[in-house]
Design an enzyme around this catalytic site. Structure first.
Site: not given
Length: 308
Positions: A39, A66, A80, A177
């Protein structure tokens, strides 16, 4: 001419496509491709193949990791912090203990609805294009099954909109997300992803990643070295071919009973139980490319070093 991989530490705002464009300018080389999107808001590991290594992208291993920050009390249309705020509900009394009760629901094999603003295609069209035009409903977004290996709490920040820091290890296709959004829904306050940094992707770690500034400096000093084409492929079994078999293999010929030539055959045979592709080398361990194991035979699939 470079042939191999560069693990880029992607900066925020730009896309994976932008990263490829930047590298083409820096390296003055056109044949470059990336291994999976990230992203625009996110930072961190983006594997990029250069030269002939672009042909190896499809063989990279699964798995991503992550570090994420989830903000509670805010819901956005993109799931987000960059999106349009749909609801705003402060929750200063929310505690980490309450949040941790729900985290087990997001581990293991789970079903997940991807964000409306994502690159998934529905009827040949990208979801983010449909979402921007208001042509997509939540029920139109296909539910998918994803694998979450681990969620580890890293920190908790109290406030009107408390934030949870987590480390997440997962399979490809997972949307962090969506985890943020769904966790917020379970708690009844809503939530959105406020930051995301990828620390591992498809065999490449953050520690071995370079910023664009570092790549530019290494190019100026003529010290840039790319990672080897077989970097990230060591989960595949390997085989060493003698001179005559190397010539035949590089000409596209199937090597009969070729897998009998494996190094450390017991260990490599165990790998073959889960992987049909084989790293193929010369006797002095020069990487030739990738074979497909068909029974005990080796069929050349990607030949990087043809020998005349």
């Amino acid at each position: 001419m470079f042939n191999g991989f560069i693990s880029i530490d992607k900066p925020p705002i730009i896309t994976a496509h932008d990263c490829v464009s930047n590298l083409r300018k820096l390296l003055k080389q056109k044949k470059i491709g990336h291994g999976g999107t990230l992203d625009p808001m996110a930072t961190g590991v983006l594997p990029i193949a250069v030269g002939n290594a672009t042909r190896l992208l499809r063989f990279l291993p699964e798995g991503k990791a992550y570090n994420a920050k989830i903000r509670f009390g805010i819901v956005t249309n993109t799931d987000d912090i960059t999106g349009e705020v749909l609801s705003d509900r402060s929750c200063p009394n929310l505690t980490l203990d309450e949040v941790e009760k729900y985290l087990p629901l997001f581990q293991g094999t789970i079903t997940q609805r991807p964000p409306a603003f994502s690159a998934i295609q529905v009827n040949g069209k990208r979801l983010y294009d449909l979402a921007r035009r208001g042509e997509i409903n939540e029920s139109d977004i296909p539910i998918r099954e994803v694998e979450i290996t681990e969620i580890k709490v890293l920190g908790w920040t109290e406030g009107d909109y408390p934030e949870l820091d987590v480390a997440i290890s997962c399979g490809s296709g997972t949307y962090i997300r969506s985890i943020a959004r769904d966790l917020g829904e379970k708690l009844g306050y809503g939530a959105t992803l406020s930051s995301l940094r990828r620390t591992y992707s498809n065999g490449f770690a953050l520690e071995a990643s370079l910023t664009f500034e570092q790549v530019a400096e290494l190019m100026r000093s003529q010290n840039l070295k790319v990672l080897a084409p077989d970097h990230g492929l060591h989960f595949l079994p390997e085989v060493l071919l003698g001179v005559d078999l190397t010539k035949r293999w590089c000409m596209g010929q199937t090597i009969k009973d070729g897998f009998a030539l494996t190094v450390n055959s017991l260990e490599e045979s165990a790998k073959l139980e889960t992987h049909n592709y084989v790293r193929t080398y010369t006797e002095d361990h020069q990487f030739l490319g990738v074979s497909e194991a068909i029974g005990s035979d080796l069929q050349p699939i990607v030949v990087l070093h043809p020998i005349n």
